[in-house]
Write a protein that holds these residues in place. Sequence first.
Motif, mmCIF file in Angstrom:
data_model
loop_
_atom_site.group_PDB
_atom_site.id
_atom_site.type_symbol
_atom_site.label_atom_id
_atom_site.label_comp_id
_atom_site.label_asym_id
_atom_site.label_seq_id
_atom_site.Cartn_x
_atom_site.Cartn_y
_atom_site.Cartn_z
ATOM 1 N N GLY A 124 0.113 3.813 4.564
ATOM 2 C CA GLY A 124 0.249 5.169 5.072
ATOM 3 C C GLY A 124 0.354 5.325 6.582
ATOM 4 O O GLY A 124 0.259 6.441 7.087
ATOM 5 N N SER A 125 0.584 4.232 7.303
ATOM 6 C CA SER A 125 0.647 4.398 8.756
ATOM 7 C C SER A 125 1.832 5.291 9.137
ATOM 8 O O SER A 125 1.713 6.122 10.045
ATOM 9 C CB SER A 125 0.708 3.052 9.471
ATOM 10 N N LYS A 126 2.934 5.126 8.422
ATOM 11 C CA LYS A 126 4.102 5.950 8.769
ATOM 12 C C LYS A 126 4.041 7.310 8.072
ATOM 13 O O LYS A 126 4.450 8.313 8.650
ATOM 14 C CB LYS A 126 5.389 5.204 8.438
ATOM 15 N N THR A 127 3.516 7.348 6.864
ATOM 16 C CA THR A 127 3.347 8.648 6.182
ATOM 17 C C THR A 127 2.546 9.596 7.071
ATOM 18 O O THR A 127 2.925 10.755 7.277
ATOM 19 C CB THR A 127 2.560 8.467 4.857
ATOM 20 N N ASN A 143 5.338 7.397 -1.729
ATOM 21 C CA ASN A 143 5.351 6.594 -2.954
ATOM 22 C C ASN A 143 5.100 5.115 -2.623
ATOM 23 O O ASN A 143 5.500 4.634 -1.566
ATOM 24 C CB ASN A 143 6.725 6.720 -3.622
ATOM 25 N N ASP A 144 4.445 4.440 -3.533
ATOM 26 C CA ASP A 144 4.328 2.978 -3.401
ATOM 27 C C ASP A 144 4.129 2.382 -4.797
ATOM 28 O O ASP A 144 3.552 3.039 -5.677
ATOM 29 C CB ASP A 144 3.148 2.592 -2.501
ATOM 30 N N ALA A 145 4.589 1.149 -4.958
ATOM 31 C CA ALA A 145 4.510 0.532 -6.290
ATOM 32 C C ALA A 145 3.132 -0.084 -6.554
ATOM 33 O O ALA A 145 2.818 -0.403 -7.702
ATOM 34 C CB ALA A 145 5.584 -0.545 -6.413
ATOM 35 N N ASP A 148 -3.302 -0.827 -5.791
ATOM 36 C CA ASP A 148 -4.323 -1.217 -4.810
ATOM 37 C C ASP A 148 -4.030 -0.629 -3.443
ATOM 38 O O ASP A 148 -4.909 -0.092 -2.767
ATOM 39 C CB ASP A 148 -4.370 -2.746 -4.673
ATOM 40 N N ARG A 149 -2.773 -0.751 -3.042
ATOM 41 C CA ARG A 149 -2.417 -0.272 -1.713
ATOM 42 C C ARG A 149 -2.412 1.256 -1.658
ATOM 43 O O ARG A 149 -2.669 1.841 -0.603
ATOM 44 C CB ARG A 149 -1.079 -0.862 -1.283
ATOM 45 N N VAL A 150 -2.140 1.907 -2.772
ATOM 46 C CA VAL A 150 -2.142 3.372 -2.780
ATOM 47 C C VAL A 150 -3.556 3.908 -2.530
ATOM 48 O O VAL A 150 -3.723 4.977 -1.941
ATOM 49 C CB VAL A 150 -1.515 3.923 -4.085
ATOM 50 N N ARG A 171 7.765 2.408 -9.015
ATOM 51 C CA ARG A 171 8.753 1.575 -8.321
ATOM 52 C C ARG A 171 9.784 2.507 -7.719
ATOM 53 O O ARG A 171 10.360 3.345 -8.419
ATOM 54 C CB ARG A 171 9.388 0.597 -9.302
ATOM 55 N N GLY A 172 9.987 2.397 -6.425
ATOM 56 C CA GLY A 172 10.839 3.352 -5.710
ATOM 57 C C GLY A 172 12.215 3.503 -6.336
ATOM 58 O O GLY A 172 12.773 4.613 -6.380
ATOM 59 N N GLU A 173 12.750 2.395 -6.849
ATOM 60 C CA GLU A 173 14.094 2.429 -7.441
ATOM 61 C C GLU A 173 14.158 3.434 -8.581
ATOM 62 O O GLU A 173 15.197 4.016 -8.868
ATOM 63 C CB GLU A 173 14.476 1.063 -8.033
ATOM 64 N N ARG A 174 13.012 3.625 -9.261
ATOM 65 C CA ARG A 174 13.011 4.452 -10.472
ATOM 66 C C ARG A 174 12.896 5.938 -10.194
ATOM 67 O O ARG A 174 13.006 6.752 -11.100
ATOM 68 C CB ARG A 174 11.847 4.037 -11.360
ATOM 69 N N VAL A 188 12.798 4.179 4.384
ATOM 70 C CA VAL A 188 12.710 2.973 3.553
ATOM 71 C C VAL A 188 12.101 1.879 4.444
ATOM 72 O O VAL A 188 12.800 1.143 5.123
ATOM 73 C CB VAL A 188 14.090 2.543 3.011
ATOM 74 N N ASP A 189 10.772 1.862 4.484
ATOM 75 C CA ASP A 189 10.055 0.848 5.259
ATOM 76 C C ASP A 189 9.748 -0.271 4.248
ATOM 77 O O ASP A 189 8.682 -0.297 3.644
ATOM 78 C CB ASP A 189 8.770 1.459 5.845
ATOM 79 N N ALA A 190 10.701 -1.139 4.111
ATOM 80 C CA ALA A 190 10.753 -1.995 2.926
ATOM 81 C C ALA A 190 9.739 -3.137 2.945
ATOM 82 O O ALA A 190 9.380 -3.639 4.016
ATOM 83 C CB ALA A 190 12.159 -2.565 2.813
HETATM 84 C C1 LIG Z 1 5.978 -2.768 4.662
HETATM 85 S S1 LIG Z 1 4.898 -2.211 3.419
HETATM 86 C C2 LIG Z 1 4.881 -0.480 3.743
HETATM 87 C C3 LIG Z 1 4.050 -0.087 4.920
HETATM 88 C C4 LIG Z 1 3.938 1.411 5.048
HETATM 89 N N1 LIG Z 1 5.238 2.038 5.130
HETATM 90 C C5 LIG Z 1 3.121 1.787 6.257
HETATM 91 O O1 LIG Z 1 3.706 2.022 7.314
HETATM 92 O O2 LIG Z 1 1.893 1.864 6.159
HETATM 93 C C6 LIG Z 1 5.896 -2.288 2.002
HETATM 94 C C7 LIG Z 1 5.299 -1.626 0.778
HETATM 95 O O3 LIG Z 1 6.263 -1.683 -0.266
HETATM 96 C C8 LIG Z 1 5.571 -1.641 -1.483
HETATM 97 N N2 LIG Z 1 6.534 -2.006 -2.537
HETATM 98 C C9 LIG Z 1 6.942 -3.225 -2.944
HETATM 99 N N3 LIG Z 1 7.895 -3.104 -3.893
HETATM 100 C C10 LIG Z 1 8.097 -1.781 -4.070
HETATM 101 C C11 LIG Z 1 8.957 -1.005 -4.912
HETATM 102 N N4 LIG Z 1 9.796 -1.581 -5.765
HETATM 103 N N5 LIG Z 1 8.882 0.336 -4.833
HETATM 104 C C12 LIG Z 1 8.023 0.948 -3.982
HETATM 105 N N6 LIG Z 1 7.195 0.259 -3.177
HETATM 106 C C13 LIG Z 1 7.233 -1.071 -3.204
HETATM 107 C C14 LIG Z 1 4.416 -2.598 -1.256
HETATM 108 O O4 LIG Z 1 3.366 -2.335 -2.162
HETATM 109 C C15 LIG Z 1 4.049 -2.289 0.207
HETATM 110 O O5 LIG Z 1 2.991 -1.359 0.256
#
Ligand SMILES: C[S@@+](CC[C@H](N)C(=O)[O-])C[C@H]1O[C@@H](n2cnc3c(N)ncnc32)[C@H](O)[C@@H]1O
Length: 302
Positions: A124-127, A143-145, A148-150, A171-174, A188-190
């Motif tokens: 969530g740093s960018k959110t 959104n995040d997949a 744990d990270r959510v 999953r973001g694609e969905r 898209v901070d991938a």
């Molecule tokens: C670079 S980190 C994001 C950091 C976040 N934007 C921030 O600034 O705090 C990439 C994130 O992509 C998530 N992720 C991986 N595959 C994904 C997918 N298919 N759809 C959505 N999120 C995904 C990971 O769980 C991870 O939290």
Amino acid sequence: MPIKEEYLRRNRTLWNTLRDVLKDEYEEYLRYITSPIYRPYIRANTLKITPEALKERLLAKGFVLEGTVLPYAFRVLHYPSEMGKTLEHFLGYYYVQDLASMLPAHILSPKPHSYVLDIAAAPGSKTTLLCALMENTGMVFANDASMDRVRALVNNVERMGCLNVVVSIYRGERLVRFYREYYDYVLVDAPCSSIGTLHKNPEVALWWSPKDVRVYSRVQYRLLLAGWEMLKPGGRLVYSTCTLTYQENEDVVEEFLRVSGARLVPVPDVGIGEVDGGIPGTKRFYPHRTATEGFFIALFEK
Ligand SMILES: C[S@@+](CC[C@H](N)C(=O)[O-])C[C@H]1O[C@@H](n2cnc3c(N)ncnc32)[C@H](O)[C@@H]1O
């Protein structure tokens, strides 16, 4: 020998990959990322406090702060206590975040009252920066997949006082099937192989492999395309990674441009020593030049 250089030496493939990317700047880069001096950055949460008031409070506690190109960001030259354990941190007055990591949201620059998709948002740093830039109006769909990270994302959204965030675990694609051409801005901070964070996270060198790069580049491409499909005509999308391989950056963008017909918009100069990426208009942030994490940023308009 500093431990980080030893880590890096253990992973010859990574070492060689970095040499290929950085060419004659490699030695300088290596000196920078193996230096024991690491100076973090913080971002004042303008939803709760002005940068000036935050600075005053932290100076009174013995912090030494330096201004940056972003009015709400400081470089921390000295901190007397753990940065995540102050009252001001607890109250959500600031977020510990690398300056380069603030730039994707800063460059996307969403207007108040707009609809924003942060497709891979945790922790969530960018959110939370997007919310601050939008002054808590409109909506940020974070959104995040990863479940744990959510959890960390939700904690940060609450701590920072963000009132305009919807959190989703998918999953973001969905998401495309629900939100076609729905958002004014998409970030898209991938997920990536994270080479840009080696200074702070030397353990990346212990797991990094070319296979990760191949796997991530496919996820990145799919997320970028999905993000694009969810963007309204006229909207803007930022693609960013904290890695330095061409496969995860320029190659992904090139394939995306070929398929989508997107218009690449030059990333505005930030003025911290960033260089042009392999595709004109994209930017690369090399730690030894920018005193940040390594980053790549591209900007598109629909
Ligand atoms: C670079 S980190 C994001 C950091 C976040 N934007 C921030 O600034 O705090 C990439 C994130 O992509 C998530 N992720 C991986 N595959 C994904 C997918 N298919 N759809 C959505 N999120 C995904 C990971 O769980 C991870 O939290």
